[in-house]
Design a protein around this motif. Structure first.
Motif, PDB file in Angstrom:
ATOM      1  N   SER A 118       0.838  -1.206   0.000  1.00 43.87           N
ATOM      2  CA  SER A 118       0.000   0.000   0.000  1.00 43.87           C
ATOM      3  C   SER A 118       0.873   1.255   0.000  1.00 43.87           C
ATOM      4  CB  SER A 118      -0.981   0.005   1.166  1.00 43.87           C
ATOM      5  OG  SER A 118      -0.318   0.061   2.396  1.00 43.87           O
ATOM      6  N   PHE A 119       2.012   1.218   0.701  1.00 46.38           N
ATOM      7  CA  PHE A 119       2.911   2.376   0.664  1.00 46.38           C
ATOM      8  C   PHE A 119       3.421   2.611  -0.752  1.00 46.38           C
ATOM      9  CE2 PHE A 119       7.115   4.236   0.613  1.00 46.38           C
ATOM     10  CZ  PHE A 119       6.864   5.433   1.257  1.00 46.38           C
ATOM     11  N   PHE A 120       3.842   1.546  -1.428  1.00 40.55           N
ATOM     12  CA  PHE A 120       4.346   1.668  -2.796  1.00 40.55           C
ATOM     13  C   PHE A 120       3.286   2.271  -3.716  1.00 40.55           C
ATOM     14  CE2 PHE A 120       4.474  -0.361  -7.024  1.00 40.55           C
ATOM     15  CZ  PHE A 120       5.614   0.241  -7.526  1.00 40.55           C
ATOM     16  N   VAL A 121       2.077   1.765  -3.621  1.00 44.35           N
ATOM     17  CA  VAL A 121       1.007   2.251  -4.494  1.00 44.35           C
ATOM     18  C   VAL A 121       0.651   3.698  -4.158  1.00 44.35           C
ATOM     19  CG1 VAL A 121      -1.403   1.937  -5.162  1.00 44.35           C
ATOM     20  CG2 VAL A 121       0.115  -0.027  -5.009  1.00 44.35           C
ATOM     21  N   LEU A 122       0.559   4.015  -2.869  1.00 45.09           N
ATOM     22  CA  LEU A 122       0.255   5.401  -2.488  1.00 45.09           C
ATOM     23  C   LEU A 122       1.381   6.342  -2.913  1.00 45.09           C
ATOM     24  CD1 LEU A 122      -1.443   4.941   0.985  1.00 45.09           C
ATOM     25  CD2 LEU A 122      -2.506   5.664  -1.157  1.00 45.09           C
ATOM     26  N   ALA A 123       2.616   5.879  -2.822  1.00 41.90           N
ATOM     27  CA  ALA A 123       3.739   6.700  -3.290  1.00 41.90           C
ATOM     28  C   ALA A 123       3.617   6.960  -4.783  1.00 41.90           C
ATOM     29  CB  ALA A 123       5.066   6.010  -2.965  1.00 41.90           C
ATOM     30  N   MET A 124       3.207   5.943  -5.516  1.00 41.49           N
ATOM     31  CA  MET A 124       3.011   6.094  -6.950  1.00 41.49           C
ATOM     32  C   MET A 124       1.921   7.127  -7.243  1.00 41.49           C
ATOM     33  SD  MET A 124       2.395   3.010  -9.641  1.00 41.49           S
ATOM     34  CE  MET A 124       0.703   2.758  -9.146  1.00 41.49           C
ATOM     35  N   PHE A 125       0.814   7.051  -6.491  1.00 41.05           N
ATOM     36  CA  PHE A 125      -0.255   8.035  -6.665  1.00 41.05           C
ATOM     37  C   PHE A 125       0.218   9.433  -6.276  1.00 41.05           C
ATOM     38  CE2 PHE A 125      -3.201   4.406  -6.718  1.00 41.05           C
ATOM     39  CZ  PHE A 125      -3.991   4.777  -7.794  1.00 41.05           C
ATOM     40  N   ILE A 161       3.258  10.683  -6.412  1.00 43.70           N
ATOM     41  CA  ILE A 161       4.135  11.180  -7.474  1.00 43.70           C
ATOM     42  C   ILE A 161       3.299  11.608  -8.684  1.00 43.70           C
ATOM     43  CG2 ILE A 161       5.908  10.496  -9.141  1.00 43.70           C
ATOM     44  CD1 ILE A 161       7.055   8.712  -6.800  1.00 43.70           C
ATOM     45  N   GLY A 162       2.340  10.774  -9.068  1.00 42.18           N
ATOM     46  CA  GLY A 162       1.476  11.109 -10.199  1.00 42.18           C
ATOM     47  C   GLY A 162       0.670  12.367  -9.950  1.00 42.18           C
ATOM     48  N   HIS A 163       0.201  12.506  -8.716  1.00 41.87           N
ATOM     49  CA  HIS A 163      -0.559  13.698  -8.336  1.00 41.87           C
ATOM     50  C   HIS A 163       0.309  14.954  -8.505  1.00 41.87           C
ATOM     51  CE1 HIS A 163      -3.884  15.639  -6.203  1.00 41.87           C
ATOM     52  NE2 HIS A 163      -2.980  16.308  -5.523  1.00 41.87           N
ATOM     53  N   HIS A 164       1.533  14.881  -8.044  1.00 41.57           N
ATOM     54  CA  HIS A 164       2.429  16.032  -8.173  1.00 41.57           C
ATOM     55  C   HIS A 164       2.779  16.315  -9.626  1.00 41.57           C
ATOM     56  CE1 HIS A 164       3.232  17.367  -4.102  1.00 41.57           C
ATOM     57  NE2 HIS A 164       2.955  16.118  -3.753  1.00 41.57           N
ATOM     58  N   ARG A 165       2.916  15.278 -10.427  1.00 42.72           N
ATOM     59  CA  ARG A 165       3.194  15.495 -11.852  1.00 42.72           C
ATOM     60  C   ARG A 165       2.025  16.192 -12.539  1.00 42.72           C
ATOM     61  NH1 ARG A 165       6.259   9.914 -13.407  1.00 42.72           N
ATOM     62  NH2 ARG A 165       8.271  10.575 -12.573  1.00 42.72           N
ATOM     63  N   VAL A 174      -9.113  12.968 -11.841  1.00 44.22           N
ATOM     64  CA  VAL A 174      -8.293  14.161 -11.606  1.00 44.22           C
ATOM     65  C   VAL A 174      -7.406  14.427 -12.815  1.00 44.22           C
ATOM     66  CG1 VAL A 174      -6.403  15.132 -10.219  1.00 44.22           C
ATOM     67  CG2 VAL A 174      -8.338  14.008  -9.082  1.00 44.22           C
ATOM     68  N   LEU A 175      -6.731  13.394 -13.291  1.00 46.30           N
ATOM     69  CA  LEU A 175      -5.829  13.532 -14.435  1.00 46.30           C
ATOM     70  C   LEU A 175      -6.575  14.049 -15.664  1.00 46.30           C
ATOM     71  CD1 LEU A 175      -2.954  12.905 -15.601  1.00 46.30           C
ATOM     72  CD2 LEU A 175      -3.926  10.709 -16.309  1.00 46.30           C
ATOM     73  N   ARG A 176      -7.711  13.450 -15.940  1.00 43.56           N
ATOM     74  CA  ARG A 176      -8.499  13.867 -17.108  1.00 43.56           C
ATOM     75  C   ARG A 176      -8.947  15.315 -16.977  1.00 43.56           C
ATOM     76  NH1 ARG A 176     -14.241  11.865 -19.254  1.00 43.56           N
ATOM     77  NH2 ARG A 176     -13.919  12.352 -21.434  1.00 43.56           N
ATOM     78  N   ARG A 190      -1.054  10.368 -21.691  1.00 36.77           N
ATOM     79  CA  ARG A 190      -1.207   8.971 -22.112  1.00 36.77           C
ATOM     80  C   ARG A 190      -0.408   8.022 -21.218  1.00 36.77           C
ATOM     81  NH1 ARG A 190      -0.973   9.900 -28.648  1.00 36.77           N
ATOM     82  NH2 ARG A 190      -3.169  10.482 -28.872  1.00 36.77           N
ATOM     83  N   GLY A 191       0.802   8.407 -20.864  1.00 41.03           N
ATOM     84  CA  GLY A 191       1.620   7.575 -19.981  1.00 41.03           C
ATOM     85  C   GLY A 191       0.973   7.399 -18.618  1.00 41.03           C
TER      86      GLY A 191
END
Length: 166
Positions: A9-16, A18-22, A82-84, A103-104
């Motif tokens: 869950s930490f790995f996945v939340l970290a991924m989210f 990072i994506g949120h900040h991008r 959010v991304l869209r 797209r990525g």
């Protein structure tokens, strides 16, 4: 099992995170709709400690795996929203989000949603349903593939935002 569930869950939340900040790197302001989408996403983020603990504590039940994976999938859907929204509202940013980056990110988030479904499908056939979480290791393939998609898009001209790409 508890430590593995926490680490996952930490790995996945970290991924989210990072994506949120991008996604937010392209913004200079927000609006009420985007704030609402973020609060929705935060609601599902706040459920991660519960669903992770449930999976770790009751890893022998398919229901615990289903709750954990559903939380991941719904978190993914909210991140896609959010991304869209950020991509479709370039007026909120100093520069529109490049199409290749969009797209990525869609590939990464979509991959997580599919993997969440696979984890639930594996749960009943494994000796311990929480072992279905091993499906999340597929993100090790999805992540680099999405980066390749972004790089190819940037070099092929998809770096420029496209209003028709919705």
């Amino acid at each position: 099992p508890k430590a593995i569930s926490w680490a996952l869950s930490f790995f996945v939340l970290a991924m989210f995170w990072i994506g949120h900040h991008r996604a937010y790197a392209h913004l200079r302001r927000t609006d009420n709709t985007l704030l609402g989408l973020n609060l929705l996403q935060l609601a599902f983020v706040s459920l991660m400690p519960f669903s992770s603990a449930l999976s770790g504590e009751y890893g022998t039940t398919v229901l615990s795996q289903a709750v954990f994976s559903a939380n991941m999938a719904i978190l993914g859907v909210s991140a896609l929203c959010v991304l869209r929204y950020v991509h479709r509202h370039p007026e909120l940013g100093s520069a529109p989000m490049p199409l290749a980056r969009y797209r990525g990110a869609r590939l990464r988030i979509g991959g997580l949603i599919v993997i969440s479904t696979v984890a639930v499908a594996l749960a009943p056939i494994l000796p311990r349903p929480s072992m279905g979480n091993i499906a999340f290791l597929l993100m090790a393939v999805v992540m680099p593939a999405s980066r390749v998609l972004e790089r190819r898009g940037m070099t092929s001209g998809d770096a420029e935002p496209s209003a028709a790409a919705h």
